[in-house]
Design an enzyme around this catalytic site. Sequence first.
Site, PDB file in Angstrom:
ATOM      1  N   CYS A 175       0.785  -1.318   0.117  1.00  0.00           N
ATOM      2  CA  CYS A 175       0.049   0.145  -0.022  1.00  0.00           C
ATOM      3  C   CYS A 175       0.818   1.406  -0.121  1.00  0.00           C
ATOM      4  O   CYS A 175       0.437   2.364  -0.599  1.00  0.00           O
ATOM      5  CB  CYS A 175      -0.967  -0.090   1.016  1.00  0.00           C
ATOM      6  N   HIS A 188      -2.346   6.832   3.014  1.00  0.00           N
ATOM      7  CA  HIS A 188      -0.801   6.811   3.646  1.00  0.00           C
ATOM      8  C   HIS A 188      -0.425   8.015   3.051  1.00  0.00           C
ATOM      9  O   HIS A 188      -0.550   8.340   1.777  1.00  0.00           O
ATOM     10  CB  HIS A 188      -0.050   5.575   2.992  1.00  0.00           C
TER      11      HIS A 188
HETATM   12  P1  NAP Z   1      -7.016  -8.556   8.416  1.00  0.00           P
HETATM   13  O1  NAP Z   1      -7.879  -7.658   8.466  1.00  0.00           O
HETATM   14  O2  NAP Z   1      -6.000  -9.027   9.357  1.00  0.00           O
HETATM   15  O3  NAP Z   1      -7.589 -10.001   7.442  1.00  0.00           O
HETATM   16  C1  NAP Z   1      -6.991 -11.281   7.154  1.00  0.00           C
HETATM   17  C2  NAP Z   1      -7.885 -12.126   6.475  1.00  0.00           C
HETATM   18  O4  NAP Z   1      -7.518 -13.265   6.128  1.00  0.00           O
HETATM   19  C3  NAP Z   1      -9.023 -12.558   7.114  1.00  0.00           C
HETATM   20  O5  NAP Z   1     -10.221 -12.635   6.366  1.00  0.00           O
HETATM   21  C4  NAP Z   1      -9.064 -13.694   8.174  1.00  0.00           C
HETATM   22  O6  NAP Z   1     -10.166 -14.731   8.161  1.00  0.00           O
HETATM   23  C5  NAP Z   1      -8.259 -14.465   6.685  1.00  0.00           C
HETATM   24  N1  NAP Z   1      -7.217 -15.583   7.408  1.00  0.00           N
HETATM   25  C6  NAP Z   1      -6.488 -15.195   8.420  1.00  0.00           C
HETATM   26  N2  NAP Z   1      -5.895 -16.374   8.893  1.00  0.00           N
HETATM   27  C7  NAP Z   1      -6.389 -17.567   8.121  1.00  0.00           C
HETATM   28  C8  NAP Z   1      -6.375 -19.001   7.782  1.00  0.00           C
HETATM   29  N3  NAP Z   1      -5.636 -19.665   8.610  1.00  0.00           N
HETATM   30  N4  NAP Z   1      -6.945 -19.482   6.695  1.00  0.00           N
HETATM   31  C9  NAP Z   1      -7.992 -18.739   6.140  1.00  0.00           C
HETATM   32  N5  NAP Z   1      -8.139 -17.455   6.221  1.00  0.00           N
HETATM   33  C10 NAP Z   1      -7.156 -16.789   6.854  1.00  0.00           C
HETATM   34  O7  NAP Z   1      -5.922  -8.269   7.094  1.00  0.00           O
HETATM   35  P2  NAP Z   1      -5.912  -7.091   5.876  1.00  0.00           P
HETATM   36  O8  NAP Z   1      -5.560  -5.816   6.522  1.00  0.00           O
HETATM   37  O9  NAP Z   1      -7.658  -7.185   5.349  1.00  0.00           O
HETATM   38  O10 NAP Z   1      -5.018  -7.480   4.967  1.00  0.00           O
HETATM   39  C11 NAP Z   1      -5.253  -8.501   4.135  1.00  0.00           C
HETATM   40  C12 NAP Z   1      -3.737  -8.834   3.336  1.00  0.00           C
HETATM   41  O11 NAP Z   1      -3.838  -7.775   2.461  1.00  0.00           O
HETATM   42  C13 NAP Z   1      -2.594  -9.042   4.089  1.00  0.00           C
HETATM   43  O12 NAP Z   1      -1.941 -10.013   3.252  1.00  0.00           O
HETATM   44  C14 NAP Z   1      -2.128  -7.731   3.910  1.00  0.00           C
HETATM   45  O13 NAP Z   1      -0.724  -7.667   4.199  1.00  0.00           O
HETATM   46  C15 NAP Z   1      -2.609  -7.185   2.551  1.00  0.00           C
HETATM   47  N6  NAP Z   1      -2.680  -5.581   2.406  1.00  0.00           N
HETATM   48  C16 NAP Z   1      -3.382  -5.075   3.292  1.00  0.00           C
HETATM   49  C17 NAP Z   1      -3.280  -3.735   3.138  1.00  0.00           C
HETATM   50  C18 NAP Z   1      -4.065  -2.656   4.122  1.00  0.00           C
HETATM   51  O14 NAP Z   1      -4.188  -1.421   3.855  1.00  0.00           O
HETATM   52  N7  NAP Z   1      -4.732  -3.284   5.217  1.00  0.00           N
HETATM   53  C19 NAP Z   1      -2.850  -2.999   1.843  1.00  0.00           C
HETATM   54  C20 NAP Z   1      -2.278  -3.679   1.070  1.00  0.00           C
HETATM   55  C21 NAP Z   1      -2.045  -5.173   1.284  1.00  0.00           C
HETATM   56  P3  NAP Z   1     -10.963 -14.762   9.659  1.00  0.00           P
HETATM   57  O15 NAP Z   1     -11.651 -13.105   9.723  1.00  0.00           O
HETATM   58  O16 NAP Z   1     -11.808 -16.039   9.597  1.00  0.00           O
HETATM   59  O17 NAP Z   1      -9.872 -14.702  10.458  1.00  0.00           O
END
Ligand code: NAP
Length: 343
Positions: free
Chosen positions: A144, A236
């Site tokens: 991001c 950001h």
């Molecule tokens: P988050 O809110 O922690 O969500 C994580 C997701 O992954 C949830 O749907 C969770 O499901 C699932 N998950 C976790 N452990 C799992 C498992 N063992 N098996 C299957 N599903 C699982 O994180 P986020 O901020 O949305 O980020 C998601 C991804 O995008 C990450 O790789 C992050 O680095 C990337 N990213 C994020 C941003 C940002 O601004 N937030 C920007 C760019 C990239 P449950 O709800 O069921 O636990």
Amino acid sequence: MDVGILGATGMVGQQFAALLAGHPWFRVTWLAASERSAGRRYADLPWRLPSPLPDEFARLTVEHLKAGAGPKLVFSALDSSVAGEAEAEFAAAGHLVVSNARNHRMDPLVPLLIPEINPEHLALLPLQKEKSGRKGEIVTNPNCAVVALAMALAALLPFRPKRAVVTTMQALSGAGYPGVASLDATANVIPHIEGEEEKIEPETRKILGRFAAGKIEPYPVAISATTTRVPVINGHTESVSVELGEKISREEIIAAFREFSGPPQKLGLPSAPAHPLVYLDAPDRPQPRLDAERGGGMVVFAGRLRPCHVLGHKFICLGHNTIRGAAGAAIFNAEIIAAKKLI
Ligand code: NAP
């Protein structure tokens, strides 16, 4: 086209749902997440965006993360602890995985895409299939914090950027949910984001790189990054100093930002902002609270361009981290893939 979302319950997964509701090309028919959520109705899980949960999702049940199930095109918002293996399994089962996670971004066979900058990197897809032996493919979008920097440097490519120093002020939503503890985040600046600085230089160089002879030749710009977490919800902000290989004026740089555009604008893709990089003249802009959501969160804003006595020029830029920096970026990638008839 039917699509699915892996990690549909997280911060980025919910943003996917919100952005895909009513999308003219894609219809979400399948959602998956961890064992904690599988088997539950999406509507019964906590919804954390200010816009209401779109009606079309209320009837969907969250499925187990099982490769082969679900539609051919799946978006991934999986936590990076599981994304590497899970996305490879989905690709092996024949899915096109359009991912947000960091795990496969630097794989030399995986396109790391910003549709305005490097859609020609999609030429890696047949090679990826051939060399990995997988029936499907993986395409990624950048970290991001990389998006705003890469867009600004892409606009400056005619002036040969050589070195850049960037300090980021990153929003809390970038840490996912529940993210940073409130006692750490409130009225504070945290001068470290685990693993973030290490991604900024290689990802930017790959995105700006040239596709030749079956591989990406990274663009030779040296980048020094400092990443910080600040008490902002979305957006950001980045302070950038840059050294260019050409002597050019402030007006020429502003014109380059304002004229920056690419294939998505020509193709009229549904998520393409008319002006992807907007330069703001006001001395106190861009600001995350006032600007991040403008243009549907798909516009990168720049401002405060002024002389830098060390590197030549310095400016501020801003991008919405969960839209242009995550879910919106991946949907945009899928749109250019569909427009180029690669799915
Ligand atoms: P988050 O809110 O922690 O969500 C994580 C997701 O992954 C949830 O749907 C969770 O499901 C699932 N998950 C976790 N452990 C799992 C498992 N063992 N098996 C299957 N599903 C699982 O994180 P986020 O901020 O949305 O980020 C998601 C991804 O995008 C990450 O790789 C992050 O680095 C990337 N990213 C994020 C941003 C940002 O601004 N937030 C920007 C760019 C990239 P449950 O709800 O069921 O636990």
